[in-house]
Design a protein around this motif. Structure first.
Motif, short mmCIF file in Angstrom:
data_model
loop_
_atom_site.label_atom_id
_atom_site.label_comp_id
_atom_site.label_asym_id
_atom_site.label_seq_id
_atom_site.Cartn_x
_atom_site.Cartn_y
_atom_site.Cartn_z
N LEU A 1 0.82 -1.21 0.00
CA LEU A 1 0.00 0.00 0.00
C LEU A 1 0.86 1.27 0.00
N PRO A 2 1.90 1.38 0.85
CA PRO A 2 2.78 2.56 0.75
C PRO A 2 3.50 2.63 -0.60
N VAL B 1 3.42 5.82 -3.14
CA VAL B 1 4.59 6.55 -3.65
C VAL B 1 4.48 6.75 -5.15
N LEU B 2 4.08 5.70 -5.87
CA LEU B 2 3.95 5.82 -7.33
C LEU B 2 2.85 6.80 -7.71
N LEU C 1 6.04 -4.52 -3.45
CA LEU C 1 6.48 -3.20 -3.89
C LEU C 1 7.36 -2.56 -2.83
N ALA C 2 8.41 -1.89 -3.28
CA ALA C 2 9.24 -1.11 -2.37
C ALA C 2 8.56 0.22 -2.08
N ALA C 3 8.88 0.80 -0.94
CA ALA C 3 8.33 2.10 -0.57
C ALA C 3 9.44 3.15 -0.51
N ILE C 4 10.42 2.95 0.39
CA ILE C 4 11.47 3.95 0.56
C ILE C 4 12.35 4.04 -0.69
N ALA D 1 11.34 7.16 -8.05
CA ALA D 1 10.14 7.64 -8.73
C ALA D 1 10.00 9.15 -8.72
N GLY D 2 10.83 9.85 -7.94
CA GLY D 2 10.70 11.29 -7.81
C GLY D 2 11.57 12.07 -8.79
N PRO D 3 11.46 13.39 -8.75
CA PRO D 3 12.22 14.25 -9.67
C PRO D 3 13.73 14.11 -9.56
N ASP D 4 14.22 13.70 -8.38
CA ASP D 4 15.67 13.54 -8.22
C ASP D 4 16.22 12.44 -9.11
#
Length: 400
Positions: free
Chosen positions: A241-242, A246-247, A280-283, A289-292
């Motif tokens: 779920l986390p 994140v996605l 699914l991974a969270a951290i 998945a982010g802009p970085d």
């Protein structure tokens, strides 16, 4: 500049020009994800009866399976879908210990968990049933499981201050500089302390070539209730779920059925080799998945591929990692494990008390899961969920 080039061509060229960025992001995410919790995974395997070789086999099997599945899903959907091991699941195993039937029974429970995850992807009513499990109770159960391990750093200082204090100091100092590197730095320090204080002789050097060890799984009612069902719940609530959140936060629409069916099948396939639940991974997903990871969302899936390759390379050192865990003073490994789980414990505890009306039920779940009690051979995690759920139903009926 080509005057015939369109703005879309320019953006595509710019996106590809940054493709080294997601490669670095994925590599860092894999190193952080592996170094931060590989001790937790090995502790879990050993706690349910695995030998050193079997624990190393399980770690390698998970690394290879999650890498292959991450690459397949990410390339197919062009989304940074990061598959990982279930860290809460490993904590659950460490807290459960050896059950009747030993290690083979635990492997059978891993396979049942994989079947349940497939059912979530294929059977919509079952998926709705899983989603109806109160989040506060799932968080409280996980927090109760984590509590004992998170007390380990303090116990390690009391038992072996000369060994444990440097680990904690490095964790605290590095965390102030760059939080994401705090746990890997602490694990690296623990490895150094183990190497410096290991007794001379008496331990054979581990093979540098890892072996996959096959064990026939067994199945029993106790293994299903004590391991499979709690493992399924904490994996869905604390990982899948986390990971989906994140996605979605980063603008992606992840395909639920392929993810759940794929991770469930992979979990079944790796179980005979010692691997437990994939999810699914969270951290690490947040890192990829982010802009970085890349300025353009359509190119961030590359981070998943580079991270997968890194995980396989790290998994090849599984035998050495398992040897370090087995020859080290137990309190030292437990200290590094506890530091790695502080973030997860804090997040779970915060989630458990986030709804004031349900706080007493969450606390019943928390203290029961943390108590270590066992009835009919069934562990505290399951009874914590039962006790908290019963009180929550009672409270809701009383309010009506």
């Amino acid at each position: 500049m080509d005057p015939t080039a369109s703005p879309d061509d320019d953006r595509a060229g710019l996106a590809r020009g940054h493709d080294f960025q997601p490669i670095i992001a994925g590599t860092i995410a894999a190193i952080v994800g592996f170094a931060g919790v590989f001790t937790v995974v090995l502790q879990g395997f050993i706690a349910v009866g695995a030998t050193r070789q079997q624990a190393a086999s399980g770690l390698l099997a998970i690394c290879v399976a999650q890498a292959l599945l991450s690459v397949l899903l990410s390339r197919r959907y062009r989304i940074p879908i990061i598959i990982a091991w279930s860290t809460p699941g490993s904590v659950l195993l460490a807290a459960t210990g050896i059950i009747d039937g030993g290690y083979p029974a635990a492997l059978g429970a891993f396979m049942v968990t994989g079947v349940l995850i497939i059912a979530v992807g294929l059977i919509k009513p079952f998926g709705r049933l899983v989603s109806s499990i109160p989040t506060v109770l799932a968080n409280a159960m996980l927090a109760g499981i984590l509590l004992g391990l998170c007390l380990a750093p303090a116990k390690a200082v009391a038992a072996e201050p000369a060994l444990a204090l440097p680990i904690i100091l490095v964790w605290a100092i590095v965390g102030r500089i760059r939080k994401i590197w705090a746990v890997p730095a602490a694990v690296a320090t623990a490895i150094i302390m183990i190497a410096l204080h290991a007794p001379a002789g008496g331990h054979e050097l581990p093979s540098l070539v890892p072996d996959l060890t096959f064990v026939w799984p067994a199945l029993s009612a106790q293994s299903v209730i004590s391991i499979a069902i709690p493992l399924f719940i904490v994996t869905m609530a604390s990982q899948n779920l986390p990971g989906l959140a994140v996605l979605k936060i980063n603008g992606y629409d992840p395909p639920l059925r392929p993810i759940f069916v794929g991770t469930g099948i992979a979990s079944i396939l790796v179980a005979p080799f010692g691997g437990h639940t994939l999810n699914l991974a969270a951290i690490t997903a947040a890192l990829c998945a982010g802009p970085d990871a890349h300025p353009h969302p359509s190119r961030r899936w590359i981070a998943s591929v580079s991270g997968s390759i890194t995980y396989v390379l790290l998994g090849l050192g599984a035998t050495t990692a398992a040897a370090l865990v087995t020859i080290a003073p137990p309190v030292l490994i437990q200290a590094a494990t506890g530091l790695a789980l502080f973030g997860a414990f804090g997040g779970s505890l915060a989630g458990a008390v986030s709804v004031p009306a349900e706080r007493d039920a969450a606390m019943v779940t928390f203290v029961t899961a943390a108590s270590g009690l066992s009835f009919f051979g069934i562990g505290a995690a399951f009874w914590g969920l039962v006790a908290g759920g019963a009180l929550m139903l009672l409270n809701r009926r009383w309010r009506r």
